[in-house]
Design an enzyme around this catalytic site. Structure first.
Site, PDB file in Angstrom:
ATOM      1  CE  LYS A 184      37.112  41.369  46.747  1.00  0.00           C
ATOM      2  NZ  LYS A 184      36.296  41.815  45.624  1.00  0.00           N
TER       3      LYS A 184
HETATM    4  N1  PPE Z   1      36.199  45.604  40.887  1.00  0.00           N
HETATM    5  C1  PPE Z   1      35.315  45.129  41.802  1.00  0.00           C
HETATM    6  C2  PPE Z   1      34.265  46.026  42.301  1.00  0.00           C
HETATM    7  C3  PPE Z   1      35.432  43.817  42.242  1.00  0.00           C
HETATM    8  O1  PPE Z   1      34.578  43.358  43.147  1.00  0.00           O
HETATM    9  C4  PPE Z   1      36.448  42.983  41.717  1.00  0.00           C
HETATM   10  C5  PPE Z   1      36.579  41.579  42.170  1.00  0.00           C
HETATM   11  C6  PPE Z   1      37.354  43.535  40.774  1.00  0.00           C
HETATM   12  C7  PPE Z   1      37.202  44.852  40.395  1.00  0.00           C
HETATM   13  C8  PPE Z   1      38.497  42.744  40.218  1.00  0.00           C
HETATM   14  O2  PPE Z   1      39.465  42.502  41.208  1.00  0.00           O
HETATM   15  P1  PPE Z   1      40.429  41.216  41.185  1.00  0.00           P
HETATM   16  O3  PPE Z   1      39.574  40.041  41.527  1.00  0.00           O
HETATM   17  O4  PPE Z   1      41.447  41.502  42.214  1.00  0.00           O
HETATM   18  O5  PPE Z   1      40.985  41.138  39.823  1.00  0.00           O
HETATM   19  N2  PPE Z   1      35.345  40.937  42.479  1.00  0.00           N
HETATM   20  C9  PPE Z   1      35.375  39.763  43.305  1.00  0.00           C
HETATM   21  C10 PPE Z   1      34.043  39.485  43.932  1.00  0.00           C
HETATM   22  C11 PPE Z   1      32.929  39.058  43.069  1.00  0.00           C
HETATM   23  C12 PPE Z   1      31.710  38.677  43.892  1.00  0.00           C
HETATM   24  O6  PPE Z   1      30.619  38.670  43.323  1.00  0.00           O
HETATM   25  O7  PPE Z   1      31.832  38.362  45.073  1.00  0.00           O
HETATM   26  C13 PPE Z   1      36.009  38.592  42.573  1.00  0.00           C
HETATM   27  O8  PPE Z   1      36.112  38.587  41.343  1.00  0.00           O
HETATM   28  O9  PPE Z   1      36.427  37.658  43.261  1.00  0.00           O
END
Ligand code: PPE
Length: 307
Positions: A159
């Site tokens: 990330k």
């Molecule tokens: N894909 C991406 C690209 C992504 O950024 C997130 C989280 C996910 C999948 C889902 O991952 P998880 O949260 O571990 O289930 N996106 C984060 C950031 C959003 C933002 O705008 O900043 C979040 O949901 O916290």
């Protein structure tokens, strides 16, 4: 606007919110060399609070740092404790948590070997990420013209701050066109993920989600798979195309910020009945039970704290 809180944890100390500042030559500002997490804390049914899958989020942060060859100067256990200390200092019984480790000021250019690595933890209240009605009614999605990262251009399991320029491009494009969220395809044209969420579809009672190749392997995604299986659903991790999505009975996004958000329309095609479907609703209900400690089977996923 992010609601201003009392303090931010910055390199081992809680500092007043307005004093958590960096130099303009911070390497991460110029080159995107940071790694971060998005984590949620929930108020539980018994009146305590919990951070959902804190250890897994912190572990992913450390893996992201490893990929970026960055050294976070704390242990994973210390980071977990620091996160809870930040929540408590800000009197947060629930909310969003944003740890970020980033390369600081020092040398410029793309070989920042001697620059310091800084770590911050911010926390603030964050309601429904995709709008008030989203969790209930579902959202309108458009496939972006921007392709998700090739697996060998960006490290998508990490990330990394810089990875998100791709998400910003996609999101701005579709929001300007009047949609709520951008769906992105991988370099082979298969469905990948959204700008900040993973995607699931339901067809004939079977649940399908994309395999962890070009996507960020979401912790919400990884949590929902066993929860859905426990409820008796078949879940497969398999590539699918956008026309398979168009023809799905249901579709939904998962993410820490978005939680479980149903999709009601993709590229102007109505999905299923055009509102949250029965599978999405059932999983959403179970998800909120799990994160608020109402299902003891998943207690080990909760990092409890109280005031
Ligand atoms: N894909 C991406 C690209 C992504 O950024 C997130 C989280 C996910 C999948 C889902 O991952 P998880 O949260 O571990 O289930 N996106 C984060 C950031 C959003 C933002 O705008 O900043 C979040 O949901 O916290």
């Amino acid at each position: 606007m992010v609601e201003k809180m009392n303090s931010i944890w910055f390199d081992g100390k809680l500092v007043p919110w307005d004093e958590a500042n960096v130099h303009v030559l911070t390497h991460c500002l110029h080159y995107g060399t940071g790694v971060f997490e998005g984590i949620r804390a929930y108020e539980c049914v018994d009146g305590t609070s919990c951070v959902f899958r804190l250890k897994e989020h912190v572990h992913r942060l450390f893996n992201s740092a490893k990929t970026m060859l960055m050294e976070i100067g704390y242990s994973e256990a210390e980071m977990c404790e620091a996160i809870v200390a930040t929540l408590k200092d800000n009197k947060m019984k629930a909310g969003y948590i944003r740890p970020l480790s980033f390369i600081g000021a020092g040398s410029m250019g793309v070989h920042p070997n001697t620059n310091p690595v800084h770590t911050i933890i911010a926390t603030w209240p964050w309601g429904a990420y995709l709008g008030e009605d989203a969790l209930e009614k579902g959202i309108r999605v458009k496939t972006s013209s921007f392709t998700r990262h090739n697996v060998n251009s960006m490290m998508t399991k990490a990330k990394v701050s810089g990875n998100y320029v791709n998400s910003v491009l996609a999101k701005r494009e579709v929001v300007q066109d009047g949609y709520d969220e951008a769906l992105m395809l991988d370099t082979n044209g298969f469905v990948s993920e959204a700008s900040g969420e993973n995607i699931f579809i339901v067809r004939n009672g079977e649940i399908k989600t994309t395999p962890p190749t070009s996507i960020l392997q979401g912790i919400t995604r990884d949590s929902l798979i066993p929860v859905a299986r426990e409820l008796g659903f078949t879940v497969v991790e398999q590539q699918f195309t956008r026309d398979e999505l168009y023809g799905a009975d249901e579709a939904f996004f998962t993410g820490t910020a978005a939680e479980l958000t149903p999709i009601r329309e993709v590229d102007n095609r109505v999905i299923g009945e055009g509102h949250a479907g029965p599978v999405a609703k059932k999983l959403q209900k179970e998800f909120f039970k799990v994160v608020t400690g109402a299902n003891p089977k998943y207690e080990s996923w909760l990092y409890r704290y109280s005031f």
